[in-house]
Design an enzyme around this catalytic site. Structure first.
Site, PDB file in Angstrom:
ATOM      1  N   TRP A 101      -9.687  -3.814   2.850  1.00  0.00           N
ATOM      2  CA  TRP A 101      -9.593  -2.978   1.646  1.00  0.00           C
ATOM      3  C   TRP A 101     -10.949  -2.887   0.951  1.00  0.00           C
ATOM      4  CZ3 TRP A 101      -5.915   0.066   2.318  1.00  0.00           C
ATOM      5  CH2 TRP A 101      -4.674  -0.350   2.823  1.00  0.00           C
ATOM      6  N   ASP A 171     -10.053  -4.671  -7.478  1.00  0.00           N
ATOM      7  CA  ASP A 171      -8.793  -4.207  -6.900  1.00  0.00           C
ATOM      8  C   ASP A 171      -7.862  -5.417  -6.917  1.00  0.00           C
ATOM      9  OD1 ASP A 171      -6.668  -3.450  -5.318  1.00  0.00           O
ATOM     10  OD2 ASP A 171      -7.865  -2.890  -3.568  1.00  0.00           O
ATOM     11  N   LYS A 195       2.845  -3.498  -4.272  1.00  0.00           N
ATOM     12  CA  LYS A 195       2.771  -4.849  -3.740  1.00  0.00           C
ATOM     13  C   LYS A 195       3.588  -5.799  -4.620  1.00  0.00           C
ATOM     14  CE  LYS A 195       0.216  -3.096  -0.696  1.00  0.00           C
ATOM     15  NZ  LYS A 195      -1.215  -2.973  -0.594  1.00  0.00           N
TER      16      LYS A 195
HETATM   17  C1  PLP Z   1      -2.186  -2.064  -0.121  1.00  0.00           C
HETATM   18  C2  PLP Z   1      -3.539  -2.220  -0.684  1.00  0.00           C
HETATM   19  C3  PLP Z   1      -4.375  -1.127  -0.905  1.00  0.00           C
HETATM   20  C4  PLP Z   1      -3.970   0.288  -0.541  1.00  0.00           C
HETATM   21  O1  PLP Z   1      -3.021   0.726  -1.426  1.00  0.00           O
HETATM   22  P1  PLP Z   1      -2.481   2.229  -1.398  1.00  0.00           P
HETATM   23  O2  PLP Z   1      -1.714   2.286  -2.679  1.00  0.00           O
HETATM   24  O3  PLP Z   1      -1.630   2.362  -0.178  1.00  0.00           O
HETATM   25  O4  PLP Z   1      -3.633   3.140  -1.373  1.00  0.00           O
HETATM   26  C5  PLP Z   1      -5.601  -1.339  -1.466  1.00  0.00           C
HETATM   27  N1  PLP Z   1      -6.011  -2.583  -1.809  1.00  0.00           N
HETATM   28  C6  PLP Z   1      -5.234  -3.659  -1.613  1.00  0.00           C
HETATM   29  C7  PLP Z   1      -5.726  -4.999  -2.008  1.00  0.00           C
HETATM   30  C8  PLP Z   1      -3.985  -3.516  -1.047  1.00  0.00           C
HETATM   31  O5  PLP Z   1      -3.206  -4.595  -0.834  1.00  0.00           O
END
Ligand code: PLP
Length: 360
Positions: A101, A171, A195
């Site tokens: 990511w 993030d 998540k």
């Molecule tokens: C799942 C995830 C993403 C991607 O998320 P989307 O909403 O599908 O774009 C980005 N960063 C992390 C840490 C993730 O777990």
């Protein structure tokens, strides 16, 4: 009805109470005669839903008044572009590469400016968080970017990087609301909610007000400009109304159960159960360096592909589902987000104990 223990990394388990409440309100939301899905985003009822959700997340995370909370679409991945578009005034930023990511975010930023890789744990397949106490951060960098919890590799920053005065952008998708955080340490926090918080389709951005500016990169799409969204309180266009409604219910559920301090305690207990088992097991092995372990995503291996497939299949039969590791790393992964009850982790450890006895 029978519910399984769902260890999916995302979209993931939600609190049963929240789902039940949503079901009860499905046909007639509080006397409106319609579901939240059928409601105008300009209606009084939805206005209450989004305002209450915002007030509750502010309480939960103790978000200072000089930060905006935005409920947006496009997922965390779209933020990989929105962040450089809005914040890269010098066209330069630092990225710490701790997994896929972070890599994707960095690659996206490279489209708009110079994205410098400040550190990386690629040398050991991202099984640790690199030392971030003295990174080669230069004065002209607009921000330092991290992926705080690495969903795929199961690592987490336990100390935030020394950004040498630069804005920290994080993030937090897979650790959002799992424990208290000091929001003032960040310029921007973003999290895809699927998540740990709600259904897919909402990404929450918490941004310090002075970073919401008009002088973004000139080709920034209107929708990706934080100012557009902030000025209209996330209602510039139709938001993901139903998703926001469910997130709001999850915020209430967290508040009712003691907030993030209490949540951290429970999450620590759950993670300890699983890691303690892995540390003494002769069959299963955790893949992450102990000092970098995530409380949310726990990858582990047996080291024998056929045996791992057997484990995942038998676990599924026992009502423990989605334990297969990410397609790029193999092995297994148990995601034990907020809504995974401790009983689910206990069941998993019991199952692993039995499996080990029978297969070692
Ligand atoms: C799942 C995830 C993403 C991607 O998320 P989307 O909403 O599908 O774009 C980005 N960063 C992390 C840490 C993730 O777990």
């Amino acid at each position: 009805m029978s519910r399984v223990y769902n260890f999916s990394a995302g979209p993931a388990v939600l609190p049963v109470e929240v789902l039940q409440e949503a079901a009860d309100e499905m046909l007639d939301y509080r006397g409106t005669g319609m579901s939240v899905m059928e409601m105008s985003h300009r209606s009084k009822d939805f206005d209450d839903i989004i305002k209450t959700a915002e007030a509750d997340i502010r309480t939960l995370m103790n978000i200072p008044d000089n930060y905006k909370v935005l409920f947006l679409q496009g997922g965390a991945s779209q933020q990989f572009a929105a962040i450089p578009l809005n914040l890269m005034r010098n066209r330069k930023a630092g990225y710490i590469i701790t997994g896929q990511w972070a890599k994707k975010a960095c690659a996206e930023a490279k489209k708009y400016g110079e994205a410098v890789e400040l550190a990386s744990s690629a040398d050991k397949t991202f099984t640790y968080i690199p030392d971030c106490s003295d990174l080669p951060i230069t004065d002209d960098m607009d921000y330092v970017y991290i992926c705080e919890n690495n969903t795929i590799y199961g690592t987490k920053y336990h100390t935030l990087p020394n950004t040498k005065g630069k804005i920290l952008v994080a993030d937090q998708s897979s650790c959002f609301l799992s424990e208290p955080v000091d929001v003032t340490k960040y310029g921007l926090i973003m999290a895809g909610v699927q998540k740990n918080v709600g259904p897919a389709g909402v990404v929450i951005v918490i941004i310090r007000e002075d970073l919401i500016r008009d002088d973004v990169l000139p080709f920034t799409p209107t929708m990706l400009k934080y100012q557009t969204q902030a000025e209209k309180d996330s209602l510039y266009n139709t938001p993901n109304c139903y998703g926001i409604y469910i997130c709001g219910k999850v915020f209430k559920w967290l508040l009712k159960n003691g907030g993030l301090e209490a949540r951290k305690e429970i999450n620590e207990k759950k993670a300890k159960l699983l890691y303690d088992f892995l540390d003494q097991s002769k069959l299963f092995k955790g893949t992450v360096e102990p000092a970098s372990r995530s409380m949310m995503n726990v990858p582990f291996v047996i080291g024998d592909k056929a045996m791992e497939e057997k484990f995942v299949a038998e676990a599924k039969k026992a009502g423990l589902v989605n334990l297969k590791g990410h397609r790029t790393v193999g092995g297994m992964r148990a995601s034990i987000y907020n809504a995974m009850p401790i009983e689910g982790v206990q069941k998993l450890v019991e199952f692993m104990t039995e499996f080990e006895k029978e297969n070692l």
